[in-house]
Design a protein around this motif. Structure first.
Motif, PDB file in Angstrom:
ATOM      1  N   ASP A   1      -5.154   8.022   0.185  1.00  0.00           N
ATOM      2  CA  ASP A   1      -4.081   8.542   1.028  1.00  0.00           C
ATOM      3  C   ASP A   1      -4.513   8.789   2.482  1.00  0.00           C
ATOM      4  O   ASP A   1      -3.696   8.769   3.393  1.00  0.00           O
TER       5      ASP A   1
ATOM      6  N   LYS B   1      -7.355   5.415  11.547  1.00  0.00           N
ATOM      7  CA  LYS B   1      -6.912   4.032  11.742  1.00  0.00           C
ATOM      8  C   LYS B   1      -8.043   3.015  11.595  1.00  0.00           C
ATOM      9  O   LYS B   1      -7.877   1.985  10.917  1.00  0.00           O
TER      10      LYS B   1
ATOM     11  N   TYR C   1       0.836  -1.222   0.000  1.00  0.00           N
ATOM     12  CA  TYR C   1       0.000   0.000   0.000  1.00  0.00           C
ATOM     13  C   TYR C   1       0.862   1.261   0.000  1.00  0.00           C
ATOM     14  O   TYR C   1       0.753   2.117  -0.872  1.00  0.00           O
ATOM     15  N   LEU C   2       1.737   1.382   1.009  1.00  0.00           N
ATOM     16  CA  LEU C   2       2.469   2.630   1.192  1.00  0.00           C
ATOM     17  C   LEU C   2       3.541   2.825   0.122  1.00  0.00           C
ATOM     18  O   LEU C   2       3.677   3.917  -0.448  1.00  0.00           O
TER      19      LEU C   2
ATOM     20  N   THR D   1       6.989   1.241   5.082  1.00  0.00           N
ATOM     21  CA  THR D   1       7.151   0.348   3.931  1.00  0.00           C
ATOM     22  C   THR D   1       7.936  -0.889   4.366  1.00  0.00           C
ATOM     23  O   THR D   1       8.572  -0.909   5.417  1.00  0.00           O
TER      24      THR D   1
ATOM     25  N   ARG E   1      -3.411   6.883   5.744  1.00  0.00           N
ATOM     26  CA  ARG E   1      -2.122   7.043   6.418  1.00  0.00           C
ATOM     27  C   ARG E   1      -2.239   7.819   7.729  1.00  0.00           C
ATOM     28  O   ARG E   1      -1.393   7.675   8.601  1.00  0.00           O
TER      29      ARG E   1
ATOM     30  N   PHE F   1       0.091   0.907   6.890  1.00  0.00           N
ATOM     31  CA  PHE F   1      -0.183   2.298   6.508  1.00  0.00           C
ATOM     32  C   PHE F   1       0.893   3.280   6.968  1.00  0.00           C
ATOM     33  O   PHE F   1       0.866   4.446   6.597  1.00  0.00           O
ATOM     34  N   THR F   2       1.804   2.819   7.803  1.00  0.00           N
ATOM     35  CA  THR F   2       2.752   3.757   8.401  1.00  0.00           C
ATOM     36  C   THR F   2       4.199   3.501   8.022  1.00  0.00           C
ATOM     37  O   THR F   2       5.041   4.359   8.207  1.00  0.00           O
TER      38      THR F   2
END
Ligand code: PS7
Ligand code: MN
Ligand code: MN
Ligand code: MN
Ligand code: MN
Ligand code: MN
Length: 348
Positions: free
Chosen positions: A221, A229, A195-196, A290, A224, A287-288
């Motif tokens: 986006d 959350k 995702y990221l 990679t 993120r 989400f936070t």
């Protein structure tokens, strides 16, 4: 010839195995362990598709340059001496295209039956990739279609090569739905986990029809942000649930194999995928940061264990039980997730 003695091979084939080792995180060892003609054929198939994917992934190429390369790549593989000096996602991928003349030289030595499968899959994948350069993944059908082009076709082509080698039955080569599912299970796991990374690279593969149900301001986006959350996890778990639906086909395909080297080659990516799905499920790290990845020790354990159907079922059973222990009744996909887990578990 012992399987790791490459010194008897032509210099160009030795070079291909070195390119394979440099470009594949997980495939090099299992490809080198394949029996007979499959070893060079699948090595070259891998390098051809890795070359095509390097062009797809090269975000420095203008689409006017990229599209003809993708669409014509099935003809490029017949052009003795062709090379390309571009920018891959990393140096090893870039280097593969700089040295692509050796891949072409070895491709041209393969039996015509293998060359034809590789060229046909390359043609269909290049066309599909180019179609999605100018289109977004709107619906779930789009998502399944994109994954078919970049991974389902790999499964279909591999299965045709297995059958053409005589090491697997004709039925393996003609069960295209099951072969497609083998690829979709891997590709969807990759897309969910990335995702990221993909957002940072300016690419979106998560299907809009799914994320729009959860994104508070209508932007992918948004997930993120820490305050979103709950919405982010709801979307993530929806996509994991969609991927789990391929497991019954994975079991059916794997049950149809009879050659040990082919079984190991096919099983290893699948057990890494179920372990990765269990890792990312309901996990906000997607989400936070990679590079969310299963631990090296777990990967090694899975690779050594995935050698027959009872062990494959045991490994999947463990991850399915882990997932089932973590479902939350507040999750919007709760019932669908439990249903997908149950549909897979009845086959164990
Ligand atoms: C020919 C061994 C075993 C029946 C290079 C193996 C992209 C997940 O999307 O770069 O760019 O982030 O991380 C492998 C079915 C394909 C599907 C595919 C060729 C399994 C180029 C793997 C692998 C079918 C197209 C990861 C699909 O790349 O992805 C050979 C059976 C290549 C398999 C792409 C993705 C592989 C992938 P992205 P990555
Ligand atoms: Mn790609
Ligand atoms: Mn890629
Ligand atoms: Mn569409
Ligand atoms: Mn990816
Ligand atoms: Mn991928």
């Amino acid at each position: 010839m012992p399987k790791n003695d490459l010194s008897a091979l032509p210099e160009s084939m030795q070079k291909c195995y070195r390119l394979l080792e440099a470009t594949s995180r997980s495939f090099a060892a299992v490809i080198q362990a394949l029996d007979g003609e499959l070893r060079p054929a699948i090595c070259i198939f891998y390098l051809v598709l890795r070359g095509l994917d390097t062009i797809e992934d090269d975000m420095t190429l203008a689409n006017e340059v990229k599209v003809p390369l993708l669409v014509d790549f099935h003809e490029i593989i017949y052009k003795t001496g062709w090379t390309f000096n571009g920018n891959g996602p990393d140096e090893a991928d870039r280097h593969l295209l700089v040295d692509f003349d050796v891949v072409i030289a070895e491709f041209l030595k393969l039996r015509p039956a293998y060359q034809e499968v590789i060229a046909d899959i390359t043609k269909r994948m290049g066309l599909g990739m180019s179609k999605f350069l100018g289109a977004q993944v709107h619906t779930k059908d789009d998502y399944n279609e994109y994954c078919h082009y970049v991974a389902g076709l790999v499964g279909i082509g591999l299965s045709k090569i297995f059958a053409a080698s005589g090491l697997e039955s004709e039925a393996v080569g003609t069960s295209e739905h099951l072969s497609n599912s083998m690829g979709l299970f891997l590709q969807k796991t990759n897309i969910i986990r990335d995702y990221l990374e993909d957002i940072i690279d300016g690419r979106i593969f998560w299907p809009r029809a799914v994320w729009i149900k959860y994104a508070p301001n209508g932007k992918l986006d948004d997930f993120r942000a820490p305050e979103n959350k709950a919405a982010a996890l709801a979307c993530l778990n929806d996509l994991v649930t969609d991927a789990l639906a391929h497991i019954p086909d994975v079991f059916a395909y794997m049950s149809s194999l009879r050659n040990q080297s082919v079984f190991n080659f096919c099983a290893i990516p699948q057990v890494m995928a179920i372990a990765t799905l269990a890792l990312v499920y309901d996990n906000h790290q997607v989400f936070t940061r990679t590079g969310v990845k299963i631990r090296k020790a777990l990967a090694v354990k899975l690779m050594m264990g995935a050698t027959n159907m009872p062990n494959l079922y045991a490994i999947f059973g463990e991850f399915l039980a882990n997932l089932e222990s973590r479902v939350r009744t507040e999750d919007p996909s709760y019932e669908a997730t439990v249903a997908a887990i149950e549909r897979a578990k009845v086959m164990l």
